[in-house]
Design an enzyme around this catalytic site. Sequence first.
Site, PDB file in Angstrom:
ATOM      1  CD1 TRP A 102       2.615  16.327  31.682  1.00  0.00           C
ATOM      2  CD2 TRP A 102       4.341  15.719  30.401  1.00  0.00           C
ATOM      3  NE1 TRP A 102       3.776  16.651  32.353  1.00  0.00           N
ATOM      4  CE2 TRP A 102       4.847  16.296  31.594  1.00  0.00           C
ATOM      5  CE3 TRP A 102       5.252  15.274  29.439  1.00  0.00           C
ATOM      6  CZ2 TRP A 102       6.214  16.427  31.847  1.00  0.00           C
ATOM      7  CZ3 TRP A 102       6.623  15.411  29.693  1.00  0.00           C
ATOM      8  CH2 TRP A 102       7.085  15.976  30.873  1.00  0.00           C
ATOM      9  CG  ASP A 172       1.310   9.689  29.682  1.00  0.00           C
ATOM     10  OD1 ASP A 172       1.626   9.056  30.719  1.00  0.00           O
ATOM     11  OD2 ASP A 172       1.918  10.712  29.293  1.00  0.00           O
ATOM     12  CE  LYS A 196       5.312  11.730  36.558  1.00  0.00           C
ATOM     13  NZ  LYS A 196       5.989  12.923  36.914  1.00  0.00           N
TER      14      LYS A 196
END
Length: 360
Positions: A102, A172, A196
Amino acid sequence: MTRAINFSAGPAALPEPVLQRAAAEMLDWHGSGMSVMEMSHRGKEYMAIHAQAEADLRELMAIPANYKVLFMQGGAIAQNAIVPMNLLRGRTSADYVHTGEWSKKSIQEAKKYCEVRIAATAEASRFTHVPPRTEWQLDPNAAYVHICANETIGGVEYHWTPDTGDVPLVADMSSNILSRPVDVSRYGLIYAGAQKNIGPAGLTIVIVRDDLIGQALPVTPSVFDYKQLADNDSMLNTPPTYAIYIAGLVFQWLKDQGGLDAMAAHNERKAALLYDFLDASSFYVSPVAKADRSRMNVPFRLKDESLDEAFLKGAQERGMVQLKGHRSVGGMRASIYNAMPIEGVQALVDYMKEFEARHG
Ligand code: PMP
């Protein structure tokens, strides 16, 4: 009705009381005669839902008054571009720490907007650790320092907050936001896709210190300009109203659980149960350095990969779904976000023991 024990990395399991309440309120929200989906975003009912969601998030995360909370769209992937568009503020480069898939995506996207310096990389360990702060080479002229607080695929998480001096820290937090308390004042900006620990996909949350906004690149689309969004209560255009409503229910559920301290304790217990089992086993392996293991995403491998399919099939038969690792790394991954009860993790460990006894 049978609910699966859902280990999906995202969109992921939501707390059952939230889903039940959403179901009960589906046709008629609080006597309004409307579903939240059907309400005008400018109407008083929706405006109240929106304001309450923001207030509850501020309370849960103890967000200081000089930070804006923005409800956006486009996911964390869009933020990979939106962050440099907004935060370069006349500077030409930004520092990034590369810890896995990511952060790599963030780096690649940022390169379209500025010079990207890799301040540190975990490549040497094949992205199984977080490079210690002592190894970071930071540029004092960087516009910001970007980290991925939890690498959802690699299962590598920061359990500390890097000190970046006067250069704003951008994180992030898509896959670990709300899993434990964080000191927001240590960050310039935090962003997270909702799917999530927050709610349905389609909502992205941004928490940004107010002195950092207002200098977006002129080409920045208005709906991606933090200042314009902040000035319009995230309603420059129609926000993802239903996703914000569900997020608001999740925030209320988190408060009912005792807030983020209680969540942290719950998540630590769940993760310890699984990691202790993995460490004691010679049949399964956890690839990540102990100090940097994620409490949200637990990748593991069967030493004998030829048993992977049988393992997944047996899990499915016991109601456990989405245990297959990300396609880029293979193996298994159990995502155990806030909504996963400890009983779910216990069921997984029991099954892993049983499978090992049969095939080990
Ligand atoms: N960053 C992290 C840490 C993620 O886990 C994900 C999604 N799994 C993303 C970014 C991409 O998010 P989105 O799909 O919401 O754009």
